[in-house]
Design a protein around this motif. Structure first.
Motif, PDB file in Angstrom:
ATOM      1  N   LEU A  59     -71.996  12.063 -65.753  1.00 25.61           N
ATOM      2  CA  LEU A  59     -73.176  10.800 -65.841  1.00 25.61           C
ATOM      3  C   LEU A  59     -74.145  10.800 -67.024  1.00 25.61           C
ATOM      4  O   LEU A  59     -74.450  12.020 -67.194  1.00 25.61           O
ATOM      5  CB  LEU A  59     -73.878  10.556 -64.496  1.00 25.61           C
ATOM      6  N   GLU A  60     -74.453   9.867 -67.831  1.00 27.39           N
ATOM      7  CA  GLU A  60     -75.195   9.876 -68.741  1.00 27.39           C
ATOM      8  C   GLU A  60     -76.217   8.644 -68.667  1.00 27.39           C
ATOM      9  O   GLU A  60     -75.855   7.629 -68.178  1.00 27.39           O
ATOM     10  CB  GLU A  60     -74.934   9.978 -70.069  1.00 27.39           C
ATOM     11  N   ALA A  61     -77.442   8.847 -68.866  1.00 29.45           N
ATOM     12  CA  ALA A  61     -78.442   7.759 -68.837  1.00 29.45           C
ATOM     13  C   ALA A  61     -79.576   7.813 -70.169  1.00 29.45           C
ATOM     14  O   ALA A  61     -79.946   8.964 -70.413  1.00 29.45           O
ATOM     15  CB  ALA A  61     -79.107   7.551 -67.586  1.00 29.45           C
ATOM     16  N   GLY A  62     -80.257   6.735 -70.646  1.00 27.28           N
ATOM     17  CA  GLY A  62     -81.137   6.871 -71.343  1.00 27.28           C
ATOM     18  C   GLY A  62     -82.118   5.598 -71.258  1.00 27.28           C
ATOM     19  O   GLY A  62     -81.623   4.520 -70.976  1.00 27.28           O
ATOM     20  N   VAL A  63     -83.264   5.766 -71.778  1.00 24.07           N
ATOM     21  CA  VAL A  63     -84.489   4.734 -71.665  1.00 24.07           C
ATOM     22  C   VAL A  63     -85.147   4.817 -72.931  1.00 24.07           C
ATOM     23  O   VAL A  63     -85.523   6.117 -73.240  1.00 24.07           O
ATOM     24  CB  VAL A  63     -85.005   4.612 -70.581  1.00 24.07           C
ATOM     25  N   ARG A  64     -85.836   3.935 -73.480  1.00 25.78           N
ATOM     26  CA  ARG A  64     -86.632   3.674 -74.699  1.00 25.78           C
ATOM     27  C   ARG A  64     -87.727   2.877 -74.573  1.00 25.78           C
ATOM     28  O   ARG A  64     -87.055   1.584 -74.330  1.00 25.78           O
ATOM     29  CB  ARG A  64     -85.851   3.824 -76.174  1.00 25.78           C
ATOM     30  N   TYR A  65     -89.041   3.013 -74.895  1.00 20.34           N
ATOM     31  CA  TYR A  65     -90.023   1.794 -74.694  1.00 20.34           C
ATOM     32  C   TYR A  65     -90.499   2.129 -75.992  1.00 20.34           C
ATOM     33  O   TYR A  65     -90.660   2.823 -76.918  1.00 20.34           O
ATOM     34  CB  TYR A  65     -91.162   2.462 -74.039  1.00 20.34           C
ATOM     35  N   SER A  66     -90.673   0.645 -76.285  1.00 20.24           N
ATOM     36  CA  SER A  66     -91.173   0.476 -77.943  1.00 20.24           C
ATOM     37  C   SER A  66     -92.295  -0.427 -77.999  1.00 20.24           C
ATOM     38  O   SER A  66     -92.239  -1.599 -77.405  1.00 20.24           O
ATOM     39  CB  SER A  66     -89.911  -0.254 -78.759  1.00 20.24           C
ATOM     40  N   ASP A  67     -93.254  -0.352 -78.571  1.00 23.63           N
ATOM     41  CA  ASP A  67     -94.555  -1.262 -78.639  1.00 23.63           C
ATOM     42  C   ASP A  67     -94.600  -1.444 -80.230  1.00 23.63           C
ATOM     43  O   ASP A  67     -95.010  -0.611 -81.119  1.00 23.63           O
ATOM     44  CB  ASP A  67     -95.694  -0.544 -78.410  1.00 23.63           C
ATOM     45  N   TYR A  68     -94.398  -2.825 -80.379  1.00 23.58           N
ATOM     46  CA  TYR A  68     -94.580  -3.400 -81.747  1.00 23.58           C
ATOM     47  C   TYR A  68     -95.894  -4.110 -81.952  1.00 23.58           C
ATOM     48  O   TYR A  68     -96.349  -4.756 -81.363  1.00 23.58           O
ATOM     49  CB  TYR A  68     -93.349  -4.396 -82.197  1.00 23.58           C
ATOM     50  N   SER A  69     -96.396  -3.785 -83.223  1.00 22.93           N
ATOM     51  CA  SER A  69     -97.741  -4.417 -83.972  1.00 22.93           C
ATOM     52  C   SER A  69     -97.306  -4.903 -85.062  1.00 22.93           C
ATOM     53  O   SER A  69     -96.917  -4.275 -85.971  1.00 22.93           O
ATOM     54  CB  SER A  69     -98.768  -3.347 -84.103  1.00 22.93           C
ATOM     55  N   ILE A  70     -97.516  -6.225 -85.300  1.00 28.66           N
ATOM     56  CA  ILE A  70     -96.958  -7.115 -86.374  1.00 28.66           C
ATOM     57  C   ILE A  70     -98.446  -7.466 -86.901  1.00 28.66           C
ATOM     58  O   ILE A  70     -99.465  -7.761 -86.586  1.00 28.66           O
ATOM     59  CB  ILE A  70     -96.437  -8.451 -86.023  1.00 28.66           C
ATOM     60  N   GLU A  71     -98.531  -7.241 -88.241  1.00 33.44           N
ATOM     61  CA  GLU A  71     -99.727  -7.258 -89.136  1.00 33.44           C
ATOM     62  C   GLU A  71     -99.886  -8.828 -89.249  1.00 33.44           C
ATOM     63  O   GLU A  71     -99.595  -9.814 -89.597  1.00 33.44           O
ATOM     64  CB  GLU A  71     -99.494  -6.942 -90.511  1.00 33.44           C
ATOM     65  N   GLY A  72    -101.394  -9.299 -88.589  1.00 37.38           N
ATOM     66  CA  GLY A  72    -101.512 -10.569 -88.568  1.00 37.38           C
ATOM     67  C   GLY A  72    -101.208 -11.345 -87.495  1.00 37.38           C
ATOM     68  O   GLY A  72    -101.483 -12.500 -87.424  1.00 37.38           O
ATOM     69  N   ALA A  73    -100.345 -10.594 -86.441  1.00 37.35           N
ATOM     70  CA  ALA A  73     -99.769 -11.743 -85.523  1.00 37.35           C
ATOM     71  C   ALA A  73     -99.480 -10.966 -84.191  1.00 37.35           C
ATOM     72  O   ALA A  73     -98.668 -11.522 -83.298  1.00 37.35           O
ATOM     73  CB  ALA A  73     -98.460 -11.846 -85.918  1.00 37.35           C
ATOM     74  N   GLY A  74    -100.337  -9.980 -83.845  1.00 38.74           N
ATOM     75  CA  GLY A  74    -100.324  -9.449 -82.523  1.00 38.74           C
ATOM     76  C   GLY A  74     -99.234  -8.516 -82.461  1.00 38.74           C
ATOM     77  O   GLY A  74     -98.767  -7.788 -83.440  1.00 38.74           O
ATOM     78  N   GLY A  75     -98.404  -8.678 -81.081  1.00 40.90           N
ATOM     79  CA  GLY A  75     -97.323  -7.732 -80.971  1.00 40.90           C
ATOM     80  C   GLY A  75     -96.756  -8.097 -79.562  1.00 40.90           C
ATOM     81  O   GLY A  75     -96.948  -8.803 -78.897  1.00 40.90           O
ATOM     82  N   TYR A  76     -95.776  -7.109 -79.211  1.00 42.95           N
ATOM     83  CA  TYR A  76     -95.252  -7.223 -78.056  1.00 42.95           C
ATOM     84  C   TYR A  76     -94.558  -5.730 -77.739  1.00 42.95           C
ATOM     85  O   TYR A  76     -94.436  -4.775 -78.682  1.00 42.95           O
ATOM     86  CB  TYR A  76     -94.103  -8.152 -77.966  1.00 42.95           C
ATOM     87  N   ASP A  77     -94.265  -5.687 -76.364  1.00 45.85           N
ATOM     88  CA  ASP A  77     -93.569  -4.298 -76.170  1.00 45.85           C
ATOM     89  C   ASP A  77     -92.219  -4.714 -75.554  1.00 45.85           C
ATOM     90  O   ASP A  77     -92.044  -5.758 -74.887  1.00 45.85           O
ATOM     91  CB  ASP A  77     -94.325  -3.311 -75.218  1.00 45.85           C
ATOM     92  N   THR A  78     -91.235  -3.758 -75.671  1.00 49.93           N
ATOM     93  CA  THR A  78     -89.906  -3.788 -75.108  1.00 49.93           C
ATOM     94  C   THR A  78     -89.366  -2.622 -74.343  1.00 49.93           C
ATOM     95  O   THR A  78     -89.800  -1.401 -74.742  1.00 49.93           O
ATOM     96  CB  THR A  78     -88.943  -4.311 -76.392  1.00 49.93           C
ATOM     97  N   TRP A  79     -88.381  -2.821 -73.549  1.00 46.67           N
ATOM     98  CA  TRP A  79     -87.566  -1.587 -72.831  1.00 46.67           C
ATOM     99  C   TRP A  79     -86.236  -1.824 -73.294  1.00 46.67           C
ATOM    100  O   TRP A  79     -85.665  -2.901 -73.231  1.00 46.67           O
ATOM    101  CB  TRP A  79     -88.006  -1.783 -71.448  1.00 46.67           C
ATOM    102  N   THR A  80     -85.516  -0.857 -73.805  1.00 46.43           N
ATOM    103  CA  THR A  80     -84.093  -0.717 -73.801  1.00 46.43           C
ATOM    104  C   THR A  80     -83.487   0.506 -72.793  1.00 46.43           C
ATOM    105  O   THR A  80     -84.205   1.514 -72.627  1.00 46.43           O
ATOM    106  CB  THR A  80     -83.813  -0.471 -75.296  1.00 46.43           C
TER     107      THR A  80
END
Length: 1020
Positions: free
Chosen positions: A606-627
């Protein structure tokens, strides 16, 4: 079965292992002395967990250095272009639309949806869309290329929606190797020269290694005019020469006379074709308009020059710590060459006393428009007396002076072809350290920085402002503007009437610079937990990591390039772009052997993985995602292994999608619903065309876009959100004990992308308005967002006044593809020689794009096995079936290898064909032009000429002979396209200009013909 063991990772190896792939390692003559046995090898790619006994659950397609050498590939794009499952994208065969780079497109879902890696690490992108230019990859030192589909999101990044392509360099290279090669077509053109020199050495008793590789490559163009099948520009609808309406002599368009009582166009008694005028060299009206044959100037192989340096080194500071570094630099020049510039429907004002203006054309100009009300009688703009007096006016102060404003289409062959030189300077540097925390746990810390600068210098482009100024001539030496540098230009004569002095005044060079950068830092701890599950022996493996990346991209254009419509035939302005974003990520992976060495369970993992990403866009805020991903494999025995993987992927908008200002460019559109006579009889259609900006006087004389290229307004959007994808694979690996030199893998893949970041297809934009034309449609935003030429009423012309279709980037679409990959390898000893066989095949079941999921009437367009303007949404043609077979006989001193590539039959997209038929019927033109049944009773209709409606399956064969001349010298000779298979003819207007060029699809089908390549490799 041998397994790759990376217990001590050297520089150049990814600090990671790659997922399961089956690789044939045949014993060729030149490696017999190295003890190659021809055994199959499991190559691991796609996980951060460094377990030498791990076999992953995700399939990988591997291309070895030996395959690259046998093919005699010169750039990385050539290596990937011929892999089944890879759809040809921008590369050496693309002339119009190539920005000086080459990209890869996995699964036909776009070159922006995969990651290109070098030794498992990202390299700096080369454009505002974040794509990696394959021209920068150092092929001389490449050991293998791994293409991994899906399930790479936790390992390499959330944006690996369709997978990754990983170029792996040779490790611990020692010695000197010099390779020189030459390639030329049977026609004697397209010469390619390449030389690479690599030197490496171990030092300090093997604790360290350093390698330096230097390469140079130069390629000559192959002109479409040098091949009979591509010399003339063919119309895909009639199979007749079509050319471009931007021609010599000039074409002029104005408003067709309009009856003020009926509101319908009246009939000009002296001029055919409504508001379109053209005169010949004698000044007489041309009954059949001349067009310009642009094909001979275009090219099938872009001129290319590259100088590159690659260096890597690693040193074991202690038994538990190793430091490593690598750097690469390249300087590439790619030239695209297309037919001469000119005025492509730009507006000019012409004085009627212009010294070059023929009397016939003057009288036609005077006849434009309606000057007074009447009862259906034709009324010219100027009376004959006013026109005659204006011809002899002395200047603007003369009361008899008159001028008219018209659109001008005039090609300028006197200036020469349009040439765009793209010079790219690229460097990428990485440094890191790795070592062991315990006997079973390792660490790795590394950082990298890279930049790419692409400078586009364009030559021989004419300026629309100069046309406007030169069209208002006092005499043959001075212009009305009073500008002492202005040279009056003869816009009305035949080719050659523009003198060198006039041509010099009309044209200027221009430049646009693109700069991108990527800074990144990454840290990983990986190993095993020191214990196993109750039913297994191998311990549970894990990886924990974090990374930071910052992307920047700028496009800076000079005033000429950024001014809409100024550069004649530039396809739109190049706006300034300046954007940046950064992302912080944390991720974890685990691989847990659950059962081992039990009946029916030789292994269950069995294998599994998770990644958390926090994006910051210049002049436009940002958002975070999970994969995340989850998968596993089961080996019941008898050499059989089942594997599967499911992952959630996310792609954040790139800088181009976020920060590009609205600008007018070009798209492909063969038939305009407002063209022809249809709007004169359909009141609702007429109202829609007028609501889109077509002057009432143009109704009935609007023409289809010249060369099937319409204007489109495109641009980015800071409010875009990430697109989301679900991908999964399930497959089987078989390595039977009774056939030890055979292995096979078969895998099904399924990729669905929601909230797609993209633009609507031209067919979808047109359909949203015109499929249900009613009285209410004239105010429908889907219709009014389309803006027409204010003079001609068409969808092409001056981009400063004609926005055309409206296609800003949005999150409204959905992409889907699925299919099956089959890989097989076999090797055996025949007694007199060894035989090695490898097979890579792909069946694509579906490839669909829905531009607007929220609209129930939006078409879910299927493009597998089809070609059309709309089926070029991500790249060239995606056939249903395709495969590559390689057979190699290895003798004592010679290898003979035959590569057989097969591409399945493809057809013109049925939906596009029906749309074209409907538009042709609505426009009052016969859809049966060029059809077997000229009476028009063909129930299937026939807009496109029958021979252009399908392409039969294509076969290509390459034959290679490799001679092991001595221990140090290897000579290789290859005949590519052995049977000289000519490309299928489809005309020039059936697909996207980027991929449908020279009457074929040169990125998919070989347009160069039989070619000969020789190389010599000297090694010590």
């Amino acid at each position: 079965m041998k397994k790759t063991h990376y217990s001590k990772l050297k520089l150049g190896a990814a600090p990671l292992v790659l997922s399961v792939a089956l690789v044939s390692a045949p014993a060729y003559a030149q490696d017999a002395e190295e003890g190659a046995t021809g055994s199959s090898e499991i190559v691991v790619t796609g996980t951060l967990i460094r377990n030498p006994n791990l076999e992953q659950s995700t399939p990988v397609n591997v291309t070895t250095a030996d395959t690259i050498e046998l093919k005699q590939s010169n750039v990385a794009e050539e290596v990937l272009r011929e892999l089944p499952g890879v759809v040809a994208n921008i590369g050496s065969a693309v002339n119009n639309g190539n920005s000086g780079a080459s990209y890869v497109d996995l699964r036909g879902l776009g070159s922006i949806r995969n990651i290109v890696l070098l030794n498992g690490n990202r390299v700096a992108p080369s454009d505002v869309n974040g794509r990696v230019d394959l021209n920068n990859i150092p092929l001389a030192l490449i050991e293998r290329v791994d293409a991994l589909t899906g399930a790479a999101v936790t390992t390499y990044g959330a944006d690996a929606i369709t997978g990754v392509v990983n170029f792996v360099t040779k490790r611990d290279f020692a010695g000197l190797e010099v390779t020189a090669s030459n390639q030329i077509t049977e026609e004697g053109d397209g010469h390619i020269f390449r030389v690479d020199a690599t030197i490496g050495a171990n030092f300090d008793d093997g604790r360290g290694n350093a390698v330096l590789s230097i390469g140079y490559q130069q390629a000559d163009p192959v002109y479409q005019g040098a091949r009979p099948f591509s010399n003339d520009t063919l119309d895909s609808y009639s199979n007749q020469f079509i050319g471009s309406g931007t021609s010599v002599p000039s074409r002029f368009s104005g408003t067709r006379p309009l009856d003020p009582v009926t509101g319908q166009p009246s009939t000009d008694p002296t001029v055919a074709n409504g508001g379109l005028r053209q005169v010949n060299a004698a000044g007489a009206a041309v009954p059949t308009f001349a067009t310009y044959n642009f094909n001979p100037f275009n090219i099938f192989q872009t001129p290319f020059e590259r100088f590159n340096i690659y260096a890597q080194a690693n040193y074991e500071v202690s038994d538990s710590v190793e430091v490593y570094t690598r750097g690469m630099f390249s300087k590439n020049t790619v030239s695209t060459i297309i037919a001469p510039s000119g005025s492509f429907g730009g507006t000019v004002t012409v004085n009627l006393n212009n010294p070059y203006l023929p009397s016939t054309l003057r009288n036609q100009f005077c006849a434009f428009n309606v000057a007074a009300a009447g009862s259906g009688l034709y009324t010219p703009r100027f009376t004959p007396a006013e026109c005659a007096a204006a011809a002899t006016a002395t200047g603007r102060t003369d009361p008899n002076y008159r001028e008219v404003t018209v659109t001008l289409n005039r090609r300028t062959p006197e200036v020469g072809p349009r040439i765009s030189d793209y010079q790219t300077t690229f460097f990428d540097y990485r440094v890191g350290a790795r070592g062991g925390i315990t006997d079973t746990i390792d660490w790795s810390v590394e950082g990298a920085y890279g930049e790419s600068e692409n400078i586009q210098t364009i030559q021989n482009y004419t300026l629309q402002s100069r046309f406007r100024e030169a069209a208002l001539a006092n005499n043959t030496t001075t212009c009305q503007s009073g500008n002492a540098n202005c040279v009056p230009v003869n816009l009305f004569g035949p080719e050659g009437s523009i003198t060198p002095e006039m041509a010099d005044y009309l044209s200027e060079n221009s430049s646009t610079t693109n700069r991108t950068s990527l800074a990144q830092v990454r840290a990983i701890v990986s190993g095993d937990l020191g214990f196993a599950s109750p039913g297994a022996v191998q311990p549970i493996g894990f990886a924990l990591g974090g990374e930071y990346r910052k992307y920047t991209a700028q496009q800076a254009s000079d005033l000429l390039a950024k001014t809409p419509g100024e550069l004649g035939g530039a396809g739109g302005a190049a706006p300034d772009i300046d954007g940046a974003y950064d992302v912080y990520e944390a991720y974890a992976e685990i691989v847990a052997p659950l059962i081992e060495d039990k009946p029916f369970f030789e292994s269950l993992t069995l294998e599994a993985g998770v990644r958390y990403s926090d994006y910051s866009i210049e002049g436009a805020g940002g958002y975070d995602t999970w994969t995340w991903k989850a998968g596993g494999s089961w080996e019941p025995g008898a050499g059989v292994k089942f594997r599967g993987n499911y992952s959630r992927a996310v792609r954040a908008p790139n800088i181009g999608e976020l920060f590009t200002p609205q600008t007018v460019g070009l798209t492909n559109l063969g038939i305009d619903p407002c063209a022809g006579a249809a709007p004169t009889t359909d009141a609702n259609l007429r109202a829609v065309c007028i609501a889109q900006g077509a002057p009432a006087g143009t109704i009935g004389s609007i023409t289809n876009p010249t060369a099937a290229q319409a204007n489109i307004t495109v641009g980015g959007n800071l409010n875009l959100q990430p697109e989301k994808a679900d991908t999964w694979t399930i497959g089987l690996v078989w390595q039977p004990d009774f056939l030890p030199r055979f292995n096979m893998s078969i895998d099904y893949y399924n990729i669905k992308i929601n909230d797609v970041l993209g633009t609507p297809l031209p067919g979808d934009i047109i359909a949203a308005c015109f499929d249900n034309v009613t009285a209410a449609s004239a105010s429908d935003p889907a219709c009014t967002s389309i803006r027409r030429n204010p003079i001609t009423g068409g969808l092409d012309g001056d981009p400063s006044t004609t926005p055309g279709l409206f296609g800003l980037t949005n999150n409204q679409g959905r992409l889907f593809t699925d299919g099956i990959d089959l890989l097989m390898n076999y090797s055996t000893d025949l007694g007199f020689a060894s035989l090695d066989w490898s097979f890579v095949g792909n069946w694509t079941n579906s490839s669909k794009f829905n531009a607007n999921v929220a609209n129930p009437d939006s078409l879910n367009r299927e493009c597998v096995g089809y070609y059309s303007v709309n089926c070029s949404f991500t790249g060239s043609i995606q056939p249903e079936f395709q495969f590559s077979n390689r057979f190699t006989l290895g003798f004592d001193k010679v290898d003979l290898s035959l590569l057989w590539r097969w591409i399945d039959r493809v057809d013109f997209e049925p939906q596009q064909l029906q749309d074209d038929i409907d538009a042709a019927v609505a426009a009052g033109t016969s859809p049966t032009t060029g059809c077997p049944d000229p009476t028009g009773t063909d129930p299937n209709g026939c807009v496109v000429d029958p021979q252009f409606r399908s392409v039969k399956a294509q076969h290509y064969f390459d034959l290679t002979a490799r001679f092991n001349v001595s221990e140090n010298l290897v000579f290789t000779a290859t005949v590519q396209n052995l049977l000289d298979n000519k490309p299928p003819l489809l005309g020039n207007t059936i697909g996207s200009t980027t991929y449908n060029s020279g009457n074929t699809y040169p990125s998919t089908y070989d347009a160069l013909g039989r070619r000969y390549a020789v190389s010599a490799k000297l090694k010590f």
